[in-house]
Scaffold this active site. Structure first.
Site, PDB file in Angstrom:
ATOM      1  N   CYS A   2      96.171  47.553  10.503  1.00  0.00           N
ATOM      2  CA  CYS A   2      97.219  46.513  10.315  1.00  0.00           C
ATOM      3  C   CYS A   2      98.383  47.323  10.549  1.00  0.00           C
ATOM      4  CB  CYS A   2      96.937  46.026   9.123  1.00  0.00           C
ATOM      5  SG  CYS A   2      95.311  45.150   8.647  1.00  0.00           S
ATOM      6  N   ARG A  27      98.449  47.947  16.518  1.00  0.00           N
ATOM      7  CA  ARG A  27      97.426  48.271  15.301  1.00  0.00           C
ATOM      8  C   ARG A  27      96.681  47.114  15.054  1.00  0.00           C
ATOM      9  NH1 ARG A  27     100.290  52.348  12.589  1.00  0.00           N
ATOM     10  NH2 ARG A  27      99.358  52.078  10.735  1.00  0.00           N
ATOM     11  N   TRP A  74      94.359  43.722  11.681  1.00  0.00           N
ATOM     12  CA  TRP A  74      93.061  44.278  12.038  1.00  0.00           C
ATOM     13  C   TRP A  74      91.852  44.036  10.910  1.00  0.00           C
ATOM     14  CZ3 TRP A  74      89.444  48.258  11.400  1.00  0.00           C
ATOM     15  CH2 TRP A  74      88.522  48.429  12.416  1.00  0.00           C
ATOM     16  N   ASN A  99      98.399  47.810   4.348  1.00  0.00           N
ATOM     17  CA  ASN A  99      97.586  48.304   5.540  1.00  0.00           C
ATOM     18  C   ASN A  99      96.765  49.345   4.855  1.00  0.00           C
ATOM     19  OD1 ASN A  99      96.868  49.685   7.922  1.00  0.00           O
ATOM     20  ND2 ASN A  99      98.626  51.180   7.818  1.00  0.00           N
ATOM     21  N   GLY A 100      95.455  49.522   4.993  1.00  0.00           N
ATOM     22  CA  GLY A 100      94.575  50.454   4.388  1.00  0.00           C
ATOM     23  C   GLY A 100      93.661  49.652   3.713  1.00  0.00           C
ATOM     24  N   GLU A 479      82.789  59.067  28.341  1.00  0.00           N
ATOM     25  CA  GLU A 479      84.039  58.320  28.353  1.00  0.00           C
ATOM     26  C   GLU A 479      83.737  57.114  28.832  1.00  0.00           C
ATOM     27  OE1 GLU A 479      86.567  58.169  26.871  1.00  0.00           O
ATOM     28  OE2 GLU A 479      88.066  57.464  28.373  1.00  0.00           O
ATOM     29  N   LYS A 483      84.587  53.426  27.901  1.00  0.00           N
ATOM     30  CA  LYS A 483      85.502  52.798  28.575  1.00  0.00           C
ATOM     31  C   LYS A 483      85.086  51.238  28.973  1.00  0.00           C
ATOM     32  CE  LYS A 483      89.025  54.051  28.059  1.00  0.00           C
ATOM     33  NZ  LYS A 483      89.213  55.322  27.554  1.00  0.00           N
ATOM     34  N   GLU A 486      83.941  49.111  25.865  1.00  0.00           N
ATOM     35  CA  GLU A 486      85.025  48.572  25.119  1.00  0.00           C
ATOM     36  C   GLU A 486      85.869  47.291  25.784  1.00  0.00           C
ATOM     37  OE1 GLU A 486      88.309  51.123  23.902  1.00  0.00           O
ATOM     38  OE2 GLU A 486      88.087  52.377  25.659  1.00  0.00           O
ATOM     39  N   HIS A 502      64.080  63.248  28.508  1.00  0.00           N
ATOM     40  CA  HIS A 502      63.697  63.730  27.315  1.00  0.00           C
ATOM     41  C   HIS A 502      63.636  62.408  26.448  1.00  0.00           C
ATOM     42  CE1 HIS A 502      63.536  67.918  27.564  1.00  0.00           C
ATOM     43  NE2 HIS A 502      64.786  68.170  28.146  1.00  0.00           N
ATOM     44  N   LYS A 601      94.902  49.721  18.763  1.00  0.00           N
ATOM     45  CA  LYS A 601      95.420  50.966  19.317  1.00  0.00           C
ATOM     46  C   LYS A 601      95.261  52.185  18.326  1.00  0.00           C
ATOM     47  CE  LYS A 601      97.082  53.196  22.791  1.00  0.00           C
ATOM     48  NZ  LYS A 601      96.060  53.281  23.869  1.00  0.00           N
TER      49      LYS A 601
HETATM   50  C1  F6R Z   1      89.134  54.380  23.658  1.00  0.00           C
HETATM   51  C2  F6R Z   1      90.459  54.808  22.906  1.00  0.00           C
HETATM   52  C3  F6R Z   1      89.873  55.133  21.320  1.00  0.00           C
HETATM   53  C4  F6R Z   1      90.798  56.164  20.832  1.00  0.00           C
HETATM   54  C5  F6R Z   1      90.490  56.662  19.406  1.00  0.00           C
HETATM   55  C6  F6R Z   1      91.387  57.768  18.911  1.00  0.00           C
HETATM   56  O1  F6R Z   1      89.778  53.952  25.188  1.00  0.00           O
HETATM   57  O2  F6R Z   1      91.405  54.511  23.071  1.00  0.00           O
HETATM   58  O3  F6R Z   1      88.468  55.769  21.383  1.00  0.00           O
HETATM   59  O4  F6R Z   1      90.732  57.297  21.819  1.00  0.00           O
HETATM   60  O5  F6R Z   1      90.616  55.653  18.544  1.00  0.00           O
HETATM   61  O6  F6R Z   1      92.589  57.485  19.034  1.00  0.00           O
HETATM   62  P1  F6R Z   1      93.737  58.720  18.922  1.00  0.00           P
HETATM   63  O7  F6R Z   1      93.762  59.236  20.071  1.00  0.00           O
HETATM   64  O8  F6R Z   1      95.054  57.968  18.827  1.00  0.00           O
HETATM   65  O9  F6R Z   1      93.394  59.375  17.434  1.00  0.00           O
END
Ligand code: F6R
Length: 606
Positions: A2, A27, A74, A99-100, A479, A483, A486, A502, A601
């Site tokens: 948030c 956020r 969020w 927020n929190g 990764e 990607k 998500e 395994h 984000k």
């Molecule tokens: C995936 C992604 C998330 C962030 C994770 C950590 O594409 O962006 O998995 O990598 O939430 O975020 P930061 O790097 O901002 O601590």
């Protein structure tokens, strides 16, 4: 997570708050809301969905008070509904945004319900509104009301409250969640970060944990956790203007994929001295003090950490462990011999990573932050910063920040190895010269959009997908899976190629897509055997590698050719097809690429 905003000043608050919320949309974007004191009445507008919904609502029914609070949500406690959207209002007297997580909310809610307080939402946050309402009903002044509320609550929070009985005053506090206060003549603004106030001021102060403040347009009293008046430095923040411009691309993610040659060049520059020599931003004595490393991060940043481990151990012979940030500080890690904790975070605000870094400090470790947002909490609290210079990343899925993190990590590995003699100068120089070629290789990789489009077209119908890699390409496989899931919501998992036999190989059935990263080095032959086993069971094999590497997999159905590069640097170049594959698959499926469902984000809740 948030985002919260509060404003008091000489302007109508609606546009100011909406402008700030727009900058905080990274956020969260489940719902948003605004409350203001307008003609002696507390007015409230809330809407489910993206901020555009709230904007539409406030256009029809504007809010015109000169004090107000706003929120972008969020969801943590309580579903994505209007009643759970903030601000929360009690009796038309008090409104709060939070927020929190209020960890003891269940006990507080029970206590308040027993005293006939009526709750309208399923959130933890609403207890704050009731606690303030009760404090003001008891006739407490703002500072006393804040203290009373703060004594009751536990958890991580940043909040702002307004009350009809004090229509000129914002009440705010923070613990663990960030909160900045911006000032200019005739107004004050609070927000979850300084970028959210860049349209109004660059004079900003950051509250510390347990600080609280009573703010009017002309005055701001900040108190610390001991209830003493506190002086907090006002800094000039060069907050980047919000990048609303997609520069002709369809999505921020597409734009940010294309920005990687620049992001990498700028980050390499930050890792060199004025003469262009690689230093990784650390002098020889600082490098010598690094004896054992713990790399801590979350999500994509964690996969960068895992690649960094291969590099640092191989090139510098320094032991490294990688820790998922959310686990680190709760599992009593043994640190005997560890000297340095390196926390990797794009946003610099991930609460898990911030808490892990604080824990590392308590354990006596030196802390280094690899951070993209220069004025973030991690950047401010780390002992030292190795910056990534990727520029603002708006798309929720990390792209250019990831490759920039990799650049910092390889530079650190080379600098450490050169400094401790494990790498001779000519090998160190060879690697660095090859790193300098990476922006060019990534520029060429943009052609892969055309090559990958038909693969994405086929992948969009998959229910599941595996990603495989060996050695430095194993974390890249993880990764790739992250990607894809998500962005396109297709179930995906990353495995070390050698692990398939395994267990995971049981998943392989006719047509299961298996994306495999292959290299040209000594690992290549083993990867071929692992893939053969999957192909024999009907897997739809997609290989990613340089021409020489993919030529070894003649049975692959799809071949994605990346430009030639030094094998150890392959994860940086290989990240581009990973991103393009996820982007195009999501595009084919029509998902919300820049703001995928359920994500945000910056993740500022545990
Ligand atoms: C995936 C992604 C998330 C962030 C994770 C950590 O594409 O962006 O998995 O990598 O939430 O975020 P930061 O790097 O901002 O601590």
């Amino acid at each position: 997570m948030c985002g919260i905003v509060g404003y008091v000043g000489n302007k109508a608050c609606q546009d100011v708050i909406l402008g700030s919320l727009e900058r905080l949309e990274y956020r969260g974007y489940d719902s948003s809301g605004i409350a203001s004191i307008d003609n002696d009445q507390l007015v409230l507008r809330r809407a489910v969905g993206k901020l555009s919904e709230l904007k539409a609502k406030t256009q029809l029914e504007p809010v015109s008070g000169r004090i107000g609070i706003g929120h972008i949500r969020w969801a943590t406690h309580g579903g994505v509904t209007e009643k759970n959207a903030h601000p929360h209002l009690v009796n038309g007297e008090v409104a709060i945004v939070h927020n929190g997580i209020i960890e003891n909310y269940a006990d507080l809610k029970k206590e308040l319900i027993e005293k006939d307080f009526l709750f309208n939402s399923d959130t933890d946050s609403e207890v704050l509104a009731h606690l303030f309402a009760r404090a003001f009903n008891e006739g407490l002044e703002p500072v006393a009301a804040l203290r009373t509320v703060l004594k009751k609550i536990e958890g991580a929070f940043a909040f702002a409250a307004i009350s009809k009985s004090h229509p000129e005053t914002l009440l705010v506090a923070r613990n663990a969640s960030p909160l900045a206060i911006g000032f200019s003549d005739e107004m004050a603004i609070v927000a979850s970060d300084a970028t959210a106030m860049a349209h109004l001021t660059s004079r900003v102060t950051y509250l510390k944990d347990n600080d609280y403040a009573v703010i009017t347009a002309k005055n701001c009293d900040i108190f610390d956790g001991n209830n003493e008046l506190a002086k907090r430095e006002i800094v000039q923040v060069k907050a980047a203007p919000i990048l609303l411009d997609k520069a002709g691309f369809r999505h921020y993610m597409e734009k940010e994929i294309h920005e990687q040659p620049d992001a990498i060049s700028h980050t390499i520059s930050a890792m060199t001295d004025v003469s262009g020599n690689l230093t990784a931003g650390l002098d020889s004595s600082s490098l010598s003090q690094i004896k054992q490393i713990v790399l801590v991060a979350a999500g994509t940043s964690f996969y960068a950490a895992q690649i960094g481990r291969y590099w640092i151990e191989r090139l510098a012979g320094i032991p490294v462990v990688c820790e998922i940030a959310s686990e680190y500080h709760y599992r009593n890690p043994a640190v005997n011999g560890y000297t340095t904790a390196i926390v990797i975070s794009q946003s610099g605000e991930s609460i898990d990573s911030l808490m892990a870094m604080r824990h590392a400090k308590i354990l006596g470790l030196e802390t280094l932050g690899i951070v993209n947002v220069a004025d973030s909490s991690i950047a401010r609290e780390a002992d030292r910063i190795l910056p990534t210079r990727a520029g603002p990343e708006i798309g929720v899925a990390s792209t250019k920040a990831f490759t920039a993190q990799l650049v910092v990590l390889i530079c650190l590995a080379i600098a450490l190895g050169k400094n401790n003699g494990r790498l001779d100068s000519s090998r160190a120089n060879h690697l660095f010269q090859n790193l300098l070629k990476i922006p060019g290789a990534i520029g060429k990789s943009m052609k892969l959009f055309d090559q990958i489009r038909p693969i994405a077209h086929r992948l969009k119908n998959a229910r599941s997908c595996l990603f495989l890699g060996r050695d430095v390409l194993f974390p890249l496989a993880c990764e790739g899976a992250l990607k894809l899931k998500e962005l396109s919501y297709i179930h995906a998992e990353g495995f070390a190629s050698g692990e398939m036999k395994h267990g995971p190989i049981a998943l392989v059935e006719d047509g299961l897509p298996i994306v495999s990263f292959v290299s040209e080095d000594e690992m290549a032959r083993k990867a071929v055997s692992n893939l053969k086993e999957a192909e024999a069971r009907g897997g739809y094999i997609i290989v990613v590698g340089t021409q020489t590497a993919v030529d070894m997999i003649d049975f692959a159905v799809e071949k994605i050719i990346i430009p030639n590069c030094e094998p150890i640097l392959a994860p940086i170049v290989g990240a581009i097809p990973v991103q393009i594959l996820a982007y195009l698959t999501a595009f084919e499926k029509g998902t919300d690429i820049d703001q995928p469902r359920n994500l945000a984000k910056s993740v500022t809740v545990e």
